[in-house]
Scaffold this motif. Sequence first.
Motif: not given
Length: 128
Positions: A57-63, A67-72, A93-106
């Motif tokens: 969320k912080a990665y997507k909002i950054k641009s 302020d919200e990105s810093v808060a996160i 790490i976040a850019p790798k999962y930006a298009s993914r809806n959960g399931g980041y670990t196994r």
Amino acid sequence: MRHRMKRNKLNRYGTHRVSLMRNLAKEIIEHGTIMTTTVKAKVGKEYVEKLITKAVKAYKIKSENKDESVAIRRQIFAELGDRQLVNKLVDEIAPKYASRNGGYTRVIKVGARRGDGAELSVLQLVEE
């Protein structure tokens, strides 16, 4: 009433459990994979996935809204306590999962530990 009390306590008191989860999260972010007991891996998976969701969320909002990105980022820092890990989580790490809806670990079960027979598992970040 027992509302919202579903949690595995891992036979630890609260502050010990919190520090255990923080340490698991730090190691998984730093190394990408760790070996631990199955129960700790399952509980740690939930904790790490919530952190990665915040990072995405912080990665997507950054641009759009800095302020919200810093808060996160500060929320993630409150959990981890290490600014370098926060930067690694959000910037690498976040850019790798930006298009993914959960399931980041196994969690992959490995077998029994030799000394006490505890069931071991590998907790790792999913590679795409």
